[in-house]
Motif scaffolding. Structure first.
Motif, PDB file in Angstrom:
ATOM      1  N   SER A   1     -12.052   4.642  -3.157  1.00 40.65           N
ATOM      2  CA  SER A   1     -12.786   4.686  -4.351  1.00 40.65           C
ATOM      3  C   SER A   1     -11.562   4.601  -5.507  1.00 40.65           C
ATOM      4  N   SER A   2     -10.276   4.544  -5.122  1.00 41.57           N
ATOM      5  CA  SER A   2      -8.935   4.835  -6.034  1.00 41.57           C
ATOM      6  C   SER A   2      -7.980   4.166  -5.216  1.00 41.57           C
ATOM      7  N   ASP A   3      -6.941   3.767  -6.214  1.00 44.64           N
ATOM      8  CA  ASP A   3      -5.720   2.956  -5.423  1.00 44.64           C
ATOM      9  C   ASP A   3      -5.064   3.952  -4.759  1.00 44.64           C
ATOM     10  N   PHE A   4      -4.921   5.386  -5.142  1.00 46.77           N
ATOM     11  CA  PHE A   4      -4.153   6.414  -4.519  1.00 46.77           C
ATOM     12  C   PHE A   4      -4.772   6.522  -3.097  1.00 46.77           C
ATOM     13  N   GLU A   5      -6.251   6.661  -3.136  1.00 49.30           N
ATOM     14  CA  GLU A   5      -6.733   6.772  -1.695  1.00 49.30           C
ATOM     15  C   GLU A   5      -6.591   5.679  -0.825  1.00 49.30           C
ATOM     16  N   ARG A   6      -6.755   4.346  -1.272  1.00 47.04           N
ATOM     17  CA  ARG A   6      -6.326   3.236  -0.466  1.00 47.04           C
ATOM     18  C   ARG A   6      -5.076   3.294   0.053  1.00 47.04           C
ATOM     19  N   SER A   7      -3.953   3.625  -0.834  1.00 48.37           N
ATOM     20  CA  SER A   7      -2.524   3.507  -0.401  1.00 48.37           C
ATOM     21  C   SER A   7      -2.474   4.743   0.630  1.00 48.37           C
ATOM     22  N   HIS A   8      -2.867   5.835   0.519  1.00 49.43           N
ATOM     23  CA  HIS A   8      -3.021   6.880   1.511  1.00 49.43           C
ATOM     24  C   HIS A   8      -3.472   6.614   2.882  1.00 49.43           C
ATOM     25  N   LEU A   9      -4.486   5.859   2.823  1.00 44.95           N
ATOM     26  CA  LEU A   9      -5.400   5.629   4.185  1.00 44.95           C
ATOM     27  C   LEU A   9      -4.619   4.457   4.699  1.00 44.95           C
ATOM     28  N   GLN A  10      -3.884   3.541   3.863  1.00 44.94           N
ATOM     29  CA  GLN A  10      -3.313   2.338   4.637  1.00 44.94           C
ATOM     30  C   GLN A  10      -1.922   3.076   4.893  1.00 44.94           C
ATOM     31  N   SER A  11      -1.347   3.853   4.681  1.00 42.34           N
ATOM     32  CA  SER A  11      -0.014   4.402   5.308  1.00 42.34           C
ATOM     33  C   SER A  11      -0.545   5.212   6.458  1.00 42.34           C
ATOM     34  N   LYS A  12      -1.613   5.982   6.306  1.00 42.10           N
ATOM     35  CA  LYS A  12      -1.816   6.855   7.551  1.00 42.10           C
ATOM     36  C   LYS A  12      -2.234   5.678   8.921  1.00 42.10           C
ATOM     37  N   ALA A  13      -2.872   4.720   8.317  1.00 40.05           N
ATOM     38  CA  ALA A  13      -3.313   3.696   9.456  1.00 40.05           C
ATOM     39  C   ALA A  13      -2.051   3.346  10.107  1.00 40.05           C
ATOM     40  N   LEU A  14      -1.058   2.739   9.468  1.00 41.83           N
ATOM     41  CA  LEU A  14       0.279   2.202  10.038  1.00 41.83           C
ATOM     42  C   LEU A  14       0.872   3.252  10.582  1.00 41.83           C
TER      43      LEU A  14
END
Length: 694
Positions: free
Chosen positions: A396-409
């Motif tokens: 829902s937000s750029d911050f959440e997207r960035s956080h999830l992408q970082s955790k995925a990697l």
């Protein structure tokens, strides 16, 4: 008779023709090597002829474990002469007189004599088998069955047949194909199996079921391609299997049917072999039907749910599979079953809207991956990374997207450290880094994957070329693509030819691209004619190019060249293949826009968005068209382009049009940021979306 238990039984007394005699006297003569004296004692004591006496002596030697001695005795039996004597009496079907027993009839006496002689030849075959002379053993066993067919030329009747004779015949029928297999004569084994199942041997359910199962296993795993059954045994209108797999599946389904009606006991290996066979040909939906039809109690309900979930997942029915797994993983069932957790997580990782649920399953799997299940921790981390990456798409937000992408990697990196030789994991890491435009890391992992697989996997070539194209190294990407085409079979070249055409477009060589598309179109049309609706190999199935994709690409290419007539022809071809397609309607909008027909273009893009609400190119085009309508349409245009960026944050055209919208709205600072983002993304934009390669 064939079982080891029966073979260990020692004959203590001979009985024949209403007389009996102890074996000790005969054994003593055999121990002294006096076979003829032992034979004479039997003939005199039990009123036997030469062949019958020899048969009993050989059986005694076989049961004493003297295989070589048994062979010496059996070699003296003239089977042909015995058959000629027995055939007339056994062929006569004289009725049994009232008041006399079955064993008193002349036919029964003859059958007893036949049993002695045929058992002798059968035991000779067993003796040769124990000595490793499998071809000779098979030939002797075949002599038994040939003799039976001569004696009972109309098939063995199911009445008035001596139990001992039937037992010998049943054992010989079961043994013959096994002996041919041991001898390496696989075509003979195939014929023996079919002869066993199609001839009238009067086999009971246990024997016929064991032969059917053994034949199915042979068809599945032997690697010998069977020819269809001969026309002589085919019944008009009946189903005739076309290959090994179909014949094995048919046999295994017959066995399941026998179990369902109570003719045989449950054998779990039958279902295991059927699972392999149906999975091999991609028919897991049929396997699910077989599982559903099994009687209650055969499998625990949770095991049945899990097996059905695997079947539905293999058939592409992911929601059905997930619903079954949700039941299986309920807190009152088996909430910590690792395989179910991983399968549920894997299914969820394919849908952004289910990815959060999948991440929960994957985390539970990680928590339970200890002790004996430690080896599954890497798989669990990998699945968590895939789920988090998918979840980021709907953040829902750029911050959440960035956080999830970082955790995925982070999860994928940790999984890669635990499973350094897992090429699929290396590939997924390369794609994730590429999607985040970390091209140096993506190229490093793409090369690692290429080294691990030795260039044998098509998607490795494609990923390497895509990463190079994102780095604007088009000539190198084309070299990689050409090398891949040289190493790839004809039917698998579709994705590479499409990639090559797009590389030529990126290098401003549209006519070369059109020529490549023509080659690609010829390939996919030839492939469709050759294979029709038949299933082809998994890699071709996963990586093939549809004819629709080729026509649609050509329509877009001609539209970019303002060749409107050619574009319309190609678009019509694509529409014939897929009538309701957001991509086709979107390209129609491009044609209208190119001709200055703004209202028709807006209507087309609106229809595309209505047909597929998350189709990003149409959202961007619709926003761009609304931008031309003046300041009143700016909020709607901004909303559409922003939604496109939510779905695809690295789309440079979305950033570019958002910058234009901000500029028209007087927000110069925001416009500059958007233009800068578009410029940076253009520098690392691949010729094809990285997501398409997964």
């Amino acid at each position: 008779m064939d079982s080891s238990a029966n073979e260990r039984v020692t004959v203590r007394e001979f009985c024949a023709n209403g007389s009996s005699m102890a074996t000790t006297e005969v054994e003593a003569k055999l121990d002294e090597g006096n076979i003829q004296e032992a034979e004479s004692a039997l003939r005199e004591g039990l009123s036997l002829n030469y062949e019958e006496a020899r048969a009993l002596l050989g059986k005694l030697e076989y049961q004493r474990g003297n295989v070589e001695g048994a062979l010496r005795v059996f070699d003296g039996i003239d089977l042909q002469a015995a058959i000629q004597r027995l055939q007339p009496s056994l062929s006569e079907k004289s009725p049994v007189k009232k008041g006399s027993t079955r064993t008193d009839s002349p036919s029964s006496v003859s059958q007893h004599a036949a049993s002695l002689v045929l058992e002798a030849i059968y035991l000779k075959s067993k003796s040769l088998q124990k000595m490793g002379k499998f071809t000779e053993a098979a030939n002797e066993c075949k002599r038994v069955l040939d003799a039976v067919e001569k004696i009972f030329y109309q098939g063995i009747p199911d009445i008035q047949v001596d139990n001992k004779l039937q037992e010998i015949v049943s054992h010989a029928v079961e043994l013959l194909p096994e002996l041919w297999k041991y001898a390496g004569c696989y075509n003979e084994a195939m014929s023996a199996y079919r002869h066993a199942l199609l001839s009238q041997w009067n086999l009971d359910n246990d024997y016929s079921s064991r032969i059917q199962k053994a034949f199915a296993v042979f068809l599945l795993y032997s690697g010998v391609e069977a020819s269809p059954p001969s026309l002589a045994v085919q019944v008009e209108g009946s189903y005739v299997p076309k290959n090994n797999l179909e014949e094995a599946i048919l046999l295994l389904m017959i066995l399941l049917q026998k179990f369902s009606v109570g003719k045989i006991k449950w054998d779990p290996s039958i279902m295991e072999h059927l699972t392999f066979a149906l999975s091999e040909c991609g028919q897991t939906s049929i396997l699910a039907k077989q599982l559903e039809e099994l009687l209650p109690g055969v499998y625990h309900r949770i095991d049945r749910w899990n097996s059905l979930a695997l079947c539905h997942s293999g058939a592409g029915l992911n929601m059905s599979a997930l619903n079954l797994l949700r039941k299986s993983l309920h807190k009152h069932e088996r909430p910590n079953d690792l395989i179910s957790l991983l399968l549920a997580a894997r299914i969820c990782s394919e849908d952004p809207h289910l990815a959060a649920e999948g991440a929960g399953y994957a985390q539970r799997a990680i928590n339970d991956s200890h002790g004996l299940h430690e080896h599954l921790k890497g798989v669990s981390l990998r699945t968590l990374g895939l789920c988090l990456g998918k979840q980021a798409m709907v953040a829902s937000s750029d911050f959440e997207r960035s956080h999830l992408q970082s955790k995925a990697l982070q999860s994928l990196d940790e999984a890669a450290r635990m499973e350094q030789n897992n090429s699929d994991l290396i590939f997924e890491l390369a794609v994730q880094y590429a999607k985040h435009r970390n091209l140096s890391a993506a190229l490093r992992y793409a090369k690692q994957f290429f080294d691990k697989t030795g260039g044998s996997v098509l998607k490795g070539w494609r990923l390497l070329a895509l990463v190079l194209s994102a780095q604007k190294r088009y000539s190198e990407a084309e070299v990689v693509t050409d090398a891949a085409l040289d190493e790839t079979a004809k039917w698998e070249q579709g994705p590479l030819l499409r990639l090559k055409a797009k590389l030529k477009i990126s290098q401003s060589r549209p006519m070369d691209a059109i020529e490549t598309y023509r080659h690609l179109l010829a390939l996919v049309q030839a492939q469709r004619k050759s294979f029709g609706h038949l299933r082809i190999s998994s890699q071709i199935e996963n990586d093939k190019v549809n004819e629709f994709d080729v026509w649609h690409d050509l329509a877009n290419l001609y539209a970019s060249l303002s060749h409107w007539k050619d574009a319309e022809i190609c678009l019509q071809k694509a529409r014939e293949l897929k009538e309701y397609s957001a991509a086709v309607i979107h390209t129609e909008g491009i044609l209208f826009d190119g001709r200055g027909q703004n209202q028709e273009a807006l209507a087309a893009t609106t229809n595309a968005v209505l047909l597929e609400s998350n189709y990003v190119p149409s959202k961007i085009s619709m926003g761009a068209l609304m931008l031309k309508m003046g300041s009143k349409a700016l909020p709607a245009a901004r909303s559409l382009v922003s939604d496109a960026l939510r779905l695809e944050p690295t789309n440079r055209m979305a950033w570019y049009y958002l910058g234009l919208i901000h500029k028209h709205d007087g927000r110069i600072g925001d416009a500059a940021d958007c233009f800068q983002a578009a410029s940076m993304l253009e520098e690392s934009d691949p010729i094809e979306n990285f997501s398409n390669i997964l």
